[in-house]
Write an enzyme that holds these catalytic residues in place. Structure first.
Site, PDB file in Angstrom:
ATOM      1  N   LYS A  27       1.256   9.817   5.833  1.00 33.92           N
ATOM      2  CA  LYS A  27       1.363   8.437   6.235  1.00 33.92           C
ATOM      3  C   LYS A  27       2.563   7.775   5.818  1.00 33.92           C
ATOM      4  O   LYS A  27       2.784   6.457   5.598  1.00 33.92           O
ATOM      5  CB  LYS A  27       0.033   7.897   5.718  1.00 33.92           C
ATOM      6  N   LYS A  65       1.054  -1.189   0.004  1.00 32.56           N
ATOM      7  CA  LYS A  65       0.086   0.042   0.113  1.00 32.56           C
ATOM      8  C   LYS A  65       0.750   1.147  -0.080  1.00 32.56           C
ATOM      9  O   LYS A  65       1.689   1.408   0.775  1.00 32.56           O
ATOM     10  CB  LYS A  65      -0.920   0.143   1.291  1.00 32.56           C
ATOM     11  N   LYS A 108      -2.225  -1.586  -3.865  1.00 33.14           N
ATOM     12  CA  LYS A 108      -2.996  -0.394  -3.991  1.00 33.14           C
ATOM     13  C   LYS A 108      -2.215   0.879  -3.845  1.00 33.14           C
ATOM     14  O   LYS A 108      -1.027   0.824  -3.081  1.00 33.14           O
ATOM     15  CB  LYS A 108      -3.574  -0.402  -2.374  1.00 33.14           C
ATOM     16  N   ARG A 136     -10.753   9.831   1.508  1.00 39.62           N
ATOM     17  CA  ARG A 136     -10.703  10.567   2.890  1.00 39.62           C
ATOM     18  C   ARG A 136     -11.749  11.405   3.139  1.00 39.62           C
ATOM     19  O   ARG A 136     -12.158  11.861   4.240  1.00 39.62           O
ATOM     20  CB  ARG A 136      -9.227  11.240   3.137  1.00 39.62           C
TER      21      ARG A 136
HETATM   22  C1  PBG Z   1      -7.304   3.758   5.512  1.00 42.67           C
HETATM   23  C2  PBG Z   1      -7.827   3.408   3.987  1.00 42.67           C
HETATM   24  C3  PBG Z   1      -7.605   4.214   3.048  1.00 42.67           C
HETATM   25  C4  PBG Z   1      -8.059   3.807   1.995  1.00 42.67           C
HETATM   26  C5  PBG Z   1      -8.441   2.392   2.295  1.00 42.67           C
HETATM   27  N1  PBG Z   1      -8.400   2.123   3.507  1.00 42.67           N
HETATM   28  C6  PBG Z   1      -7.034   5.675   2.928  1.00 42.67           C
HETATM   29  C7  PBG Z   1      -5.859   5.913   3.556  1.00 42.67           C
HETATM   30  O1  PBG Z   1      -4.760   5.000   3.660  1.00 42.67           O
HETATM   31  O2  PBG Z   1      -5.514   7.261   3.775  1.00 42.67           O
HETATM   32  C8  PBG Z   1      -8.160   4.220   0.690  1.00 42.67           C
HETATM   33  C9  PBG Z   1      -9.040   3.768  -0.452  1.00 42.67           C
HETATM   34  C10 PBG Z   1      -9.315   4.502  -1.523  1.00 42.67           C
HETATM   35  O3  PBG Z   1      -8.880   5.698  -1.818  1.00 42.67           O
HETATM   36  O4  PBG Z   1     -10.421   4.439  -2.338  1.00 42.67           O
HETATM   37  N2  PBG Z   1      -6.594   2.768   6.059  1.00 42.67           N
END
Ligand code: PBG
Length: 321
Positions: free
Chosen positions: A215, A193, A246, A203
């Site tokens: 992050k 990720k 991702k 968000r």
């Molecule tokens: C949070 C999380 C995020 C997404 C899925 N779980 C956002 C982030 O890490 O800030 C993003 C999914 C998307 O953008 O469709 N743990």
């Protein structure tokens, strides 16, 4: 002379030699939840995507089932008053997320439900882990995540989805699930990720953007590829049932690498920003949204993903039913 065009001369031949195909059964539809019974609130930056209260959620799942969508991933929007520094609501019996899982599985026993395991929807600072003196704590966070996972398993979840990128969380979650009798509950790890700007609309949807900072001390650097193999190796050894990449589109090479190197299913998350870009351009009439949706999903499958988490799932199902 070799003439590759012979295999493209009509649509039957083209379909006969197609190397990749796309089916609704490959798709997992993300659903945003709202802590009100009858709410249905459209997300500004994601046209066609809503946050659902319980009754609207039931209606949405029912209409998806009719279209052949059986797999869903659930994300909670948490009321501001429940957000704290220690994200305690994440492991509270009162967490409405757990009640929704229970209610959904009761009403629709045949669906596959995947959870989100991270602290950001529950923490006042919006980080995925606990924060101390500006640092994201790893092991203390992992403890909470594995507690969350057991609660979700208790509520009836099929697949645990740790989206936090703490080290060692897959192993800890697996162990805690097993000792509590949930050895049949799967883990789809957010393995590679990346710290990505493509999460912006998500968000917005959950009002979960980090209040300060970013992050980058836990999500991966977009410049790295070999490091994804290391993350994958660890998650594989710790007991993940699926490895997820991702975002998807800027990371097709990573999907491909993982699918060549690991013999468990690879998933990809076609994230919110990827969806929003298509919708925005389509609204301006600059692209053909249906054709682009199809090409995007196909490319993610071609790269090597078996399953795709995508906001296009329902639209794809409607267009292909
Ligand atoms: C949070 C999380 C995020 C997404 C899925 N779980 C956002 C982030 O890490 O800030 C993003 C999914 C998307 O953008 O469709 N743990």
């Amino acid at each position: 002379m070799l003439r590759p065009r012979r295999n493209r001369k009509n649509s039957a031949i083209r379909e006969m030699v197609a190397e990749t195909n796309l089916s609704v059964s490959n798709l997992i539809f993300p659903l945003f939840l709202e802590d009100e019974n009858s709410a249905k609130i459209e997300i500004n930056s994601m046209p066609g995507i809503f946050r659902y209260g319980e009754s609207e959620l039931f209606a949405e799942v029912e209409s998806c089932l009719e279209l052949g969508i059986n797999s869903f991933v659930l994300f909670p929007s948490v009321k501001e008053e429940y957000k704290t520094d220690d994200a305690a609501y994440a492991v509270s019996d009162e967490n409405y997320y757990l009640k929704r899982i229970l209610a959904l599985k009761e009403k629709f026993p045949s669906i596959t439900l995947m959870s989100d395991v991270a602290l950001d929807p529950y923490s006042s600072h919006g980080q995925d882990g606990l924060v101390k003196n500006g640092k994201i704590l790893n092991d203390e966070t992992v403890e909470i995540l594995s507690e969350m996972s057991v609660l979700q398993a208790q509520a009836g979840i099929d697949i645990i989805g740790p989206s936090d990128m703490m080290d060692g969380r897959v192993g800890a979650i697996r162990l805690n699930l097993d000792v509590n009798g949930y050895e049949d509950v799967s883990i789809m790890s957010y393995t590679a990720k990346y710290a990505s700007a493509f999460y912006g609309p998500f968000r917005d949807a959950l009002d979960s953007a980090p209040k300060g900072g970013d992050k980058k001390t836990y999500q991966m650097n977009p410049s790295n590829k070999r490091e994804a193999l290391l993350e994958a190796q660890l998650d594989f050894e710790e007991g993940a049932d699926f490895l997820m990449v991702k975002p998807a589109l800027s990371y097709l090479d990573i999907i491909s690498d993982l699918s060549m190197n690991f013999d468990i299913p690879i998933a990809a998350y076609n994230v919110s920003g990827e969806y929003a870009m298509v919708k925005a351009a389509a609204e301006k009439g600059w692209i053909n949204s249906d054709a682009i949706m199809h090409e995007i999903l196909l490319s993610i499958r071609r790269a090597g993903a078996t399953s795709i988490l995508t906001y296009f799932a329902k639209e794809f199902a409607i267009k292909n039913s």
